[in-house]
Scaffold this active site. Sequence first.
Site, short mmCIF file in Angstrom:
data_model
loop_
_atom_site.label_atom_id
_atom_site.label_comp_id
_atom_site.label_asym_id
_atom_site.label_seq_id
_atom_site.Cartn_x
_atom_site.Cartn_y
_atom_site.Cartn_z
N ARG A 64 68.58 79.83 49.78
CA ARG A 64 68.09 79.47 48.45
C ARG A 64 68.84 80.31 47.42
O ARG A 64 69.05 81.52 47.61
CB ARG A 64 66.58 79.71 48.33
CG ARG A 64 65.74 78.66 49.06
CD ARG A 64 65.79 77.33 48.35
NE ARG A 64 64.93 76.32 48.94
CZ ARG A 64 65.32 75.39 49.80
NH1 ARG A 64 66.60 75.38 50.19
NH2 ARG A 64 64.49 74.49 50.26
N GLU A 85 70.93 76.75 39.85
CA GLU A 85 71.15 75.37 40.28
C GLU A 85 70.14 74.42 39.62
O GLU A 85 68.97 74.79 39.48
CB GLU A 85 70.98 75.35 41.81
CG GLU A 85 71.24 74.07 42.51
CD GLU A 85 71.06 74.25 44.02
OE1 GLU A 85 70.42 73.37 44.64
OE2 GLU A 85 71.52 75.25 44.60
N HIS A 100 75.22 72.57 47.66
CA HIS A 100 73.95 72.51 48.39
C HIS A 100 73.97 71.40 49.45
O HIS A 100 73.05 70.58 49.53
CB HIS A 100 72.78 72.30 47.42
CG HIS A 100 71.46 72.77 47.96
ND1 HIS A 100 70.45 73.22 47.16
CD2 HIS A 100 70.98 72.83 49.22
CE1 HIS A 100 69.40 73.55 47.89
NE2 HIS A 100 69.69 73.32 49.16
#
Length: 377
Positions: free
Chosen positions: A237, A265, A282
């Site tokens: 993450r 993000e 991602h």
Amino acid sequence: MKGNMDTTTPITIIADSNIASLDEFFNASTLGQVTGQTVNIITVAGRDINADLLAELQPEILLIRSVTPVGEALLAANKSVRFVGSAPIGTDHVDQEYLMTRQITFANAAGCSKHSVAQYVLTAILTLRPQYWQQAMTLGIIGLGNIGNTLADYASDLGWQVLGYDPLLLPSDINNASLEQVLSQSDVVSLHVPLTSHKNTDTQHTSNGSDYPTHHLINAETLAMMPAHTMLINSARGPVIQASNLEADIERTNRQVVLDVFEHEPQISERLLSKLAIATPHIAGYTVEGKLRGTQIIYDALCEKLSVTPTQSMQALLPLNMFLWSELKAHPDRLSKFYDIKQDDSALREKVVDGQVNGADFDQLRRDYHLRREWQS
């Protein structure tokens, strides 16, 4: 759902349009046939699933990915949702305690992309340092759940030493070091932790609170523990790393850093991007197998909730796979044919406009991504 839902009425599903093979798993001939109900699937971009939409359509089932935060703010005006399925592994975007208070069943796809992400990490390492195919090295793994354990297995198969740290697990052959030892003694450090914060007893819902918070786990202090030659990889993450501290560290050490996830993000600054050895949007878990496995897991969980037998299997949807781990080990020069990570890096960098990658372009790269194949044992 059976016992909670009128089986003579249609089932309405709101689903993130980026979930793989939605129609194959949740259409009338699979889910509808076994429940005897009409199934109405409404697909929406994940970031567009909001409280107003759920209040208007009143779906019984919500299928999401990590970009949709689920909690009281989303569901307060909705009285119909009885099942939430999240296709990725992580759960930091879901307030599970709130769902429990509403008696809403939650399922996530734990372990669905463990091989996909582990293979992403291996590809990044061996693309930047191909000498590690033959040269012994130490791989530090922070977080030893499904992905961390799988990565450790690959590392062992390559003859690498593993230093692992996971304070939530008992000591073991791979959970064998302190955080400082992993950071200071590894040639490569790879992060595989959930995103958690400090426990806050003043808040009503603390499902993401932890005695070992990972938010900004990698900061100026922990970066200072790492030798300049140590590569850092984050496919967990984004907010696990404090971006401003990372930028300063790279400027000071010229460290090789690989990021698949970013603190802010879906926006990414060109300033940060320019400092990274490899950057991808991602997609570490984006393989045919990983995506299908995620959908399979939440489909099976929904069938269990409905007390019906699943009729669809991902095996029926998988095309032939000729990518063999044994072949790659025998022919390391074929790595880019198995996965060309530099192509993903270039695609992200090409989206820079006016000093950043904007959110819409970042999401489009993910939505339109050509899924890789997992390497088979």
